[in-house]
Design an enzyme around this catalytic site. Structure first.
Site, short mmCIF file in Angstrom:
data_model
loop_
_atom_site.label_atom_id
_atom_site.label_comp_id
_atom_site.label_asym_id
_atom_site.label_seq_id
_atom_site.Cartn_x
_atom_site.Cartn_y
_atom_site.Cartn_z
N CYS A 196 0.84 -1.21 0.00
CA CYS A 196 0.00 0.00 0.00
C CYS A 196 0.87 1.26 0.00
O CYS A 196 0.55 2.25 -0.67
CB CYS A 196 -0.89 0.04 1.24
SG CYS A 196 -2.07 -1.32 1.32
C1 BEZ Z 1 0.62 -4.64 1.87
O1 BEZ Z 1 0.12 -3.57 1.59
O2 BEZ Z 1 1.81 -4.83 1.78
C2 BEZ Z 1 -0.23 -5.79 2.32
C3 BEZ Z 1 -1.40 -5.55 3.03
C4 BEZ Z 1 -2.14 -6.63 3.47
C5 BEZ Z 1 -1.74 -7.92 3.17
C6 BEZ Z 1 -0.58 -8.14 2.44
C7 BEZ Z 1 0.19 -7.08 2.02
#
Ligand code: BEZ
Length: 211
Positions: free
Chosen positions: A45
């Protein structure tokens, strides 16, 4: 309920990093991109929000207003935005919705319980100036979205809306496009005075109009 192509994008009011926003007021007569993030302080994200901020000029050029969403509360968002600028080199330059009560996430069917009960998947909605949903994409949490593809699709959608053309497989900006089948040859003469190439009566190729 799932939101499908052609549906009216539901309006909402939400707390964001840029204050309380009425979604329709925020969009005005522009195109919109609403995209969800599973969680604050997560790596994928963080890269996506940095990239969407880096591309601000590209979204502006296309009259697109961008808005993100994460189910974490506003104080978490405020802490996270510093990390985005620090690690991605671009400060967040669009509102990020805080949706701890899941109001918007549920409205837009962004929580897919068999993927996660608690977090949104990576949903993308492209909304036209008529507030109709033009595109939906759903990625899993572990896969960062391709924002070049998002811009490519927006270009295609805007070409269809403005010039009655569709874009062929793997089309890229500047390449030839296709006259939509609902335009008769008679009407096409007015719309495409430079002519077109007919490979089949239903497959008529023209240079991209706004190149
Ligand atoms: C991420 O944004 O890295 C992420 C968020 C939730 C689960 C897996 C990755």
């Amino acid at each position: 309920m799932a939101i499908r192509l052609g549906d009216t994008a539901p309006n909402f009011t939400a707390e964001t990093t840029e204050g309380t926003i009425d979604f329709y007021e925020y969009l005005g007569n522009n195109w919109g991109v609403l995209f969800s993030h599973p969680k604050d302080f997560t790596p994928v994200c963080t890269t996506e929000l940095g990239e969407a901020s880096r591309l601000k000029a590209e979204f502006d050029k296309r009259n697109v207003k961008v808005i993100g969403l994460s189910v974490d509360p506003l104080d978490a968002h405020k802490g996270w935005v510093g990390d985005i600028e620090e690690t991605q080199g671009h400060a967040l330059n669009f509102p990020l919705i805080a949706d701890p009560d899941r109001k918007v996430s549920v409205l837009y069917d962004m929580i897919h319980p068999n993927a996660s009960e608690n977090f949104t998947v990576r949903s993308v909605f492209v909304i036209g100036p008529d507030k109709k949903v033009k595109l939906t994409i759903t990625y899993p949490a572990s896969t960062g979205r391709n924002f070049d593809e998002l811009l490519r699709v927006i270009d295609s959608l805007q070409l269809t809306a403005n010039y009655s053309v569709a874009t062929p497989v793997n089309w890229k900006h500047g390449e030839d496009v296709i006259i939509v089948p609902t335009v008769s040859d008679e009407d096409a003469k007015q719309k495409f005075p430079g002519g077109w190439k007919t490979l089949k009566p239903y497959l008529r190729i023209v240079p991209q109009p706004n190149k």
